[in-house]
Design an enzyme around this catalytic site. Structure first.
Site, PDB file in Angstrom:
ATOM      1  CB  SER A   1      -2.986  -5.586   0.815  1.00  0.00           C
ATOM      2  OG  SER A   1      -1.982  -4.689   0.746  1.00  0.00           O
ATOM      3  CE  LYS A   2      -8.392  -2.021  -3.514  1.00  0.00           C
ATOM      4  NZ  LYS A   2      -9.764  -1.277  -3.405  1.00  0.00           N
TER       5      LYS A   2
END
Ligand code: GLU
Length: 463
Positions: free
Chosen positions: A241-242
């Site tokens: 994920s970011k």
């Protein structure tokens, strides 16, 4: 030998994700390794979710990475007529049929299946329907899927994969009630018409594959070879994920990461060649084989990307690095002795931004001076020493000559390097950290040095 044709088929819903770039890269390399073709297809049939900006962003990322594709980009949104033709063909051949089930009926069926703890599935009620079409319902088109047996294929990574027909597939929809074709249908028609021989894609698509095989067979097309690549995970083993790091390819450009480093990083997330870590794209075009793609998910350690970036910054040819810097808005063409400047900076830079920032400190006369450096390195003698140095110094050929001159100067004036080096660095760059001052002298020349010392002395006089 079979002709290898691969493709990358992104849906333009946002930016190009690094996982997508890895898929593209594997397809690209497999095609290049085998002298085949690598095609790009934009899967933009979902007019609500797809955007032109997203398509542009994907093409821009491809350009930045230098992944060249063969032929024109193919857009699914321009191919509705083709899909219609093949849907009609299946209807005409009795391999697909209209289903008039209303949404309410479908919801009721779902609810009863869920209550009975069964897998929600279409019950085939219109499969052999011969009567009059019910009024007021726009039908969908469903494929006649096999009712029993297995759908199996030899995956190039996972080995033999088998799906039980009655477990996995029902008569799935190939055209919605507005006539638009569904995802699995368009993929199959396009892959077949584009002559795609090998499909390398994320294993999140594995459950689509039996459906697609049913469609290949119904349409009389050859089934390509499939390779389902395990996902990229974060270091904690979760979906990337970011929070773990940037997932948008183009963010790496703005961070000053080289595409050479990013591609090298991504290729190793799931593929190996012995214990080797460093692969130029030329190496990869020679070495890549899907046989060495790992079965298990790979974990993404961004420290390795930094390490690779430093490596490529140190080793890429001047012209290549110059082009990358220009791409970031920093044009070395306007600078005299740019190659010397870059060689001075690249040995200590971690990113292209480090190069740009340090280059600016060197090219431009300082507008301010590092406060901590002033406190630490400047004393009541510094000004006098710098003034004298400025008077004595003469133009030299290179850094080595500036160094010997400076050593003589220090000896004659009973000084040590510490008395001069940091004050000089501050005068030249405004900073306490920079490349070797002798290299800076070679780059700037004596006249510029004198001007900078003069400015610095004026600044010191004021504090
Ligand atoms: N358009 C699909 C996606 O973006 C890829 C389809 C495929 O590779 O078969 O996930």
């Amino acid at each position: 030998m079979k002709k290898v044709v691969t493709r990358f088929a992104p849906s333009p819903t946002g930016y190009l994700h690094i996982g997508g770039l890895r898929t593209a890269l594997y397809n690209y390399l497999y095609a290049r390794k085998n002298g085949g073709k690598f095609l790009l297809r934009i899967e933009d049939t979902d007019l609500k979710r797809n955007s032109l900006e997203a398509t542009k962003a994907i093409l821009e990322a491809f350009k930045w990475c230098g992944l060249d594709y063969d032929s024109e980009v193919l857009y699914q949104s321009q191919r509705f007529d083709i899909y219609k033709k093949y849907i009609q063909k299946l209807l005409d051949e009795g391999k697909a049929y209209y289903c008039y089930m209303s949404k309410d009926e479908l919801d009721m069926l779902r609810a009863s299946q869920e209550a009975a703890k069964q897998r929600p599935r279409y019950d085939g009620r219109y499969r052999d329907f011969k009567g009059e079409a019910p009024k007021g319902v726009d039908p969908v088109v469903r494929i006649k899927a096999p009712l029993s047996g297995e759908i199996a294929f030899d995956d190039g990574i996972k080995g033999r994969v088998c799906f039980k027909a009655d477990d996995i597939v029902d008569d799935f929809v190939i055209a919605r009630s507005d006539g638009s074709p569904t995802y699995n249908f368009t993929v199959v028609v396009d892959d077949a018409l584009m002559g795609v021989s090998d499909v390398i894609r994320g294993d999140d698509h594995l459950s689509n594959t039996p459906k697609q095989i049913i469609l290949y067979e119904a349409l009389g097309f050859a089934v390509p070879k499939f390779y389902h690549v395990a996902m990229i995970h974060s270091q904690s083993g979760k979906k990337l994920s970011k929070r773990d790091g940037a997932t948008d390819v183009m963010e790496y450009k703005t961070m000053g990461i080289l595409p050479e480093a990013l591609l090298n990083f991504l290729v190793r997330l799931g593929w190996s060649h012995g214990d080797d870590e460093i692969f130029s794209i030329q190496d990869l075009k020679r070495l890549f084989s899907p046989k060495h793609i790992s079965k298990s998910a790979s974990s993404c350690d961004f420290k390795k990307l930094d390490w690779l970036n430093e490596h490529y910054i140190k080793t890429l040819p001047f012209e290549t690095l110059k082009a990358h810097l220009k791409n970031l808005g920093f044009d070395l063409d306007a600078i005299k002795n740019a190659e010397f400047l870059l060689d001075m900076l690249r040995s200590r830079a971690k990113t292209l931004l480090d190069i740009i920032n340090s280059a600016k400190d060197i090219i431009n006369q300082p507008q301010s001076y590092d406060e901590k450096g002033i406190k630490k390195f400047i004393n009541e003698n510094s000004g006098k020493i710098l003034e004298k140095y400025s008077q004595c110094i003469e133009e030299k050929k290179n850094a080595a000559e500036y160094e010997s001159f400076t050593n003589e100067f220090l000896a004659q004036n009973k000084l040590v390097l510490k008395d001069l080096a940091q004050p000089l660095r501050l005068a030249i760059t405004g900073k306490s950290v920079s490349p070797s001052i002798f290299e800076l002298l070679e780059f700037l020349g004596v006249e510029e040095l004198r001007a900078r010392i003069k400015n610095f002395l004026a600044f010191l006089a004021k504090i």
